[in-house]
Design a protein around this motif. Sequence first.
Motif, PDB file in Angstrom:
ATOM      1  N   ASN A  99      71.213  27.963  61.964  1.00 55.17           N
ATOM      2  CA  ASN A  99      70.834  28.123  63.386  1.00 55.17           C
ATOM      3  C   ASN A  99      70.876  29.393  64.018  1.00 55.17           C
ATOM      4  OD1 ASN A  99      71.665  27.915  66.242  1.00 55.17           O
ATOM      5  ND2 ASN A  99      72.018  25.812  65.930  1.00 55.17           N
ATOM      6  N   PRO A 100      69.864  29.682  64.579  1.00 55.16           N
ATOM      7  CA  PRO A 100      69.937  31.213  65.190  1.00 55.16           C
ATOM      8  C   PRO A 100      71.044  31.636  66.020  1.00 55.16           C
ATOM      9  CG  PRO A 100      68.226  30.011  66.398  1.00 55.16           C
ATOM     10  CD  PRO A 100      68.766  29.032  65.304  1.00 55.16           C
ATOM     11  N   TYR A 101      71.709  30.729  66.665  1.00 59.62           N
ATOM     12  CA  TYR A 101      72.803  30.971  67.421  1.00 59.62           C
ATOM     13  C   TYR A 101      74.148  31.280  66.475  1.00 59.62           C
ATOM     14  CZ  TYR A 101      70.499  29.713  71.324  1.00 59.62           C
ATOM     15  OH  TYR A 101      69.411  29.507  72.435  1.00 59.62           O
ATOM     16  N   MET A 102      74.419  30.331  65.507  1.00 58.14           N
ATOM     17  CA  MET A 102      75.192  30.660  64.450  1.00 58.14           C
ATOM     18  C   MET A 102      75.038  32.054  63.751  1.00 58.14           C
ATOM     19  SD  MET A 102      77.800  29.590  63.002  1.00 58.14           S
ATOM     20  CE  MET A 102      78.147  27.878  63.063  1.00 58.14           C
ATOM     21  N   ALA A 103      73.744  32.397  63.569  1.00 63.65           N
ATOM     22  CA  ALA A 103      73.478  33.505  62.799  1.00 63.65           C
ATOM     23  C   ALA A 103      73.899  34.565  63.834  1.00 63.65           C
ATOM     24  CB  ALA A 103      72.094  33.744  62.227  1.00 63.65           C
ATOM     25  N   TRP A 104      73.677  34.750  64.902  1.00 65.81           N
ATOM     26  CA  TRP A 104      73.983  35.816  65.752  1.00 65.81           C
ATOM     27  C   TRP A 104      75.433  35.990  66.026  1.00 65.81           C
ATOM     28  CZ3 TRP A 104      75.552  34.661  71.522  1.00 65.81           C
ATOM     29  CH2 TRP A 104      75.882  35.548  72.090  1.00 65.81           C
ATOM     30  N   ILE A 105      76.084  34.788  66.135  1.00 65.12           N
ATOM     31  CA  ILE A 105      77.607  34.898  66.326  1.00 65.12           C
ATOM     32  C   ILE A 105      78.277  35.452  65.015  1.00 65.12           C
ATOM     33  CG2 ILE A 105      79.753  33.571  66.175  1.00 65.12           C
ATOM     34  CD1 ILE A 105      78.237  31.536  68.494  1.00 65.12           C
ATOM     35  N   LEU A 106      77.933  34.977  63.830  1.00 64.98           N
ATOM     36  CA  LEU A 106      78.363  35.444  62.593  1.00 64.98           C
ATOM     37  C   LEU A 106      78.025  37.200  62.319  1.00 64.98           C
ATOM     38  CD1 LEU A 106      77.405  32.856  60.163  1.00 64.98           C
ATOM     39  CD2 LEU A 106      79.877  33.515  60.803  1.00 64.98           C
ATOM     40  N   ALA A 107      76.568  37.513  62.705  1.00 68.21           N
ATOM     41  CA  ALA A 107      76.281  38.746  62.525  1.00 68.21           C
ATOM     42  C   ALA A 107      77.138  39.722  63.584  1.00 68.21           C
ATOM     43  CB  ALA A 107      74.821  39.108  63.085  1.00 68.21           C
ATOM     44  N   TRP A 108      77.370  39.109  65.003  1.00 66.35           N
ATOM     45  CA  TRP A 108      78.063  39.646  65.957  1.00 66.35           C
ATOM     46  C   TRP A 108      79.444  40.007  65.456  1.00 66.35           C
ATOM     47  CZ3 TRP A 108      79.307  36.754  71.212  1.00 66.35           C
ATOM     48  CH2 TRP A 108      80.056  37.775  71.978  1.00 66.35           C
ATOM     49  N   ILE A 109      80.100  38.983  64.760  1.00 67.39           N
ATOM     50  CA  ILE A 109      81.456  39.169  64.227  1.00 67.39           C
ATOM     51  C   ILE A 109      81.508  40.383  63.328  1.00 67.39           C
ATOM     52  CG2 ILE A 109      83.213  37.932  62.853  1.00 67.39           C
ATOM     53  CD1 ILE A 109      82.431  35.285  64.379  1.00 67.39           C
ATOM     54  N   ALA A 110      80.584  40.204  62.402  1.00 69.26           N
ATOM     55  CA  ALA A 110      80.712  41.459  61.022  1.00 69.26           C
ATOM     56  C   ALA A 110      80.468  42.477  61.874  1.00 69.26           C
ATOM     57  CB  ALA A 110      79.410  40.869  60.043  1.00 69.26           C
ATOM     58  N   ILE A 111      79.636  42.849  62.594  1.00 67.03           N
ATOM     59  CA  ILE A 111      79.236  44.194  63.105  1.00 67.03           C
ATOM     60  C   ILE A 111      80.527  44.609  64.070  1.00 67.03           C
ATOM     61  CG2 ILE A 111      77.766  45.556  64.864  1.00 67.03           C
ATOM     62  CD1 ILE A 111      76.186  44.911  62.232  1.00 67.03           C
ATOM     63  N   PHE A 112      81.099  43.934  64.770  1.00 65.46           N
ATOM     64  CA  PHE A 112      82.262  44.175  65.567  1.00 65.46           C
ATOM     65  C   PHE A 112      83.521  44.689  64.927  1.00 65.46           C
ATOM     66  CE2 PHE A 112      86.485  42.871  67.383  1.00 65.46           C
ATOM     67  CZ  PHE A 112      86.295  43.613  68.509  1.00 65.46           C
ATOM     68  N   ILE A 113      83.738  43.714  63.608  1.00 64.52           N
ATOM     69  CA  ILE A 113      84.586  44.147  62.713  1.00 64.52           C
ATOM     70  C   ILE A 113      84.293  45.648  61.825  1.00 64.52           C
ATOM     71  CG2 ILE A 113      85.626  43.465  60.344  1.00 64.52           C
ATOM     72  CD1 ILE A 113      85.557  40.498  61.580  1.00 64.52           C
ATOM     73  N   ALA A 114      83.204  45.682  61.555  1.00 64.35           N
ATOM     74  CA  ALA A 114      82.764  46.916  60.826  1.00 64.35           C
ATOM     75  C   ALA A 114      83.005  48.168  61.717  1.00 64.35           C
ATOM     76  CB  ALA A 114      81.375  46.631  60.458  1.00 64.35           C
ATOM     77  N   PHE A 115      82.369  48.146  63.076  1.00 63.28           N
ATOM     78  CA  PHE A 115      82.616  49.224  63.893  1.00 63.28           C
ATOM     79  C   PHE A 115      84.274  49.459  64.335  1.00 63.28           C
ATOM     80  CE2 PHE A 115      78.324  48.834  63.545  1.00 63.28           C
ATOM     81  CZ  PHE A 115      77.829  50.344  63.435  1.00 63.28           C
ATOM     82  N   LEU A 116      84.914  48.306  64.391  1.00 65.08           N
ATOM     83  CA  LEU A 116      86.405  48.590  64.798  1.00 65.08           C
ATOM     84  C   LEU A 116      87.177  49.195  63.664  1.00 65.08           C
ATOM     85  CD1 LEU A 116      88.684  47.821  66.395  1.00 65.08           C
ATOM     86  CD2 LEU A 116      88.911  45.593  65.203  1.00 65.08           C
ATOM     87  N   TRP A 117      86.453  48.749  62.311  1.00 65.22           N
ATOM     88  CA  TRP A 117      87.105  49.462  61.100  1.00 65.22           C
ATOM     89  C   TRP A 117      86.957  51.109  61.203  1.00 65.22           C
ATOM     90  CZ3 TRP A 117      89.950  49.528  56.637  1.00 65.22           C
ATOM     91  CH2 TRP A 117      89.427  50.654  55.680  1.00 65.22           C
TER      92      TRP A 117
END
Length: 184
Positions: free
Chosen positions: A37-55
Amino acid sequence: MLINGLIRLALEIMFTPISDEVLLLTQLGIWASKNINPYMAWILAWIAIFIAFLWFYIVGRFFRQVPLIEKWMTKKWLQKAEKLLDRFGVCAIMLAFFIPGVRHPIHYMAGILKFPVNKYLLANLIASSLYTGIWTFIVYKFNQKIGIKLILFWLHQHVFIVLILLTILILGLIFYKVKKNKGK
């Protein structure tokens, strides 16, 4: 499978020198080809990018505590950078997501210059949402119109041709740069 992709994407962005777009588009392409589902993909990508840049921000905060860097931080020009970051920090962090080459350093500098955590989290949350949302939309529209499976199948069948074309392109660019530098 989805969680593995999320973790892999975050770790790749944090620890590999490959462009964030390449990593994000690859993961989104994998999810699109598996009809996630594109919304699921967006949310997962959002979480990953958020965590990576928080790092990156956290690493910057850590390096601020190193004595050599603390001594270096007393320089006049770094104090000016702190003032600029206080004034334009949220906008700079948000815009940096859309400017390759600036994306990682601004997050490190925000941490090193002790940009307020609450402002940083807000800027990161909003910008990572827009960044991943735009790319997710593009990848899923591309998948609808052309089909990522078709492209992947073609690349698999013609990998030798693709490698030859990439080699010719890279050699051409190198030749052009050498020729241009000799002319100067």
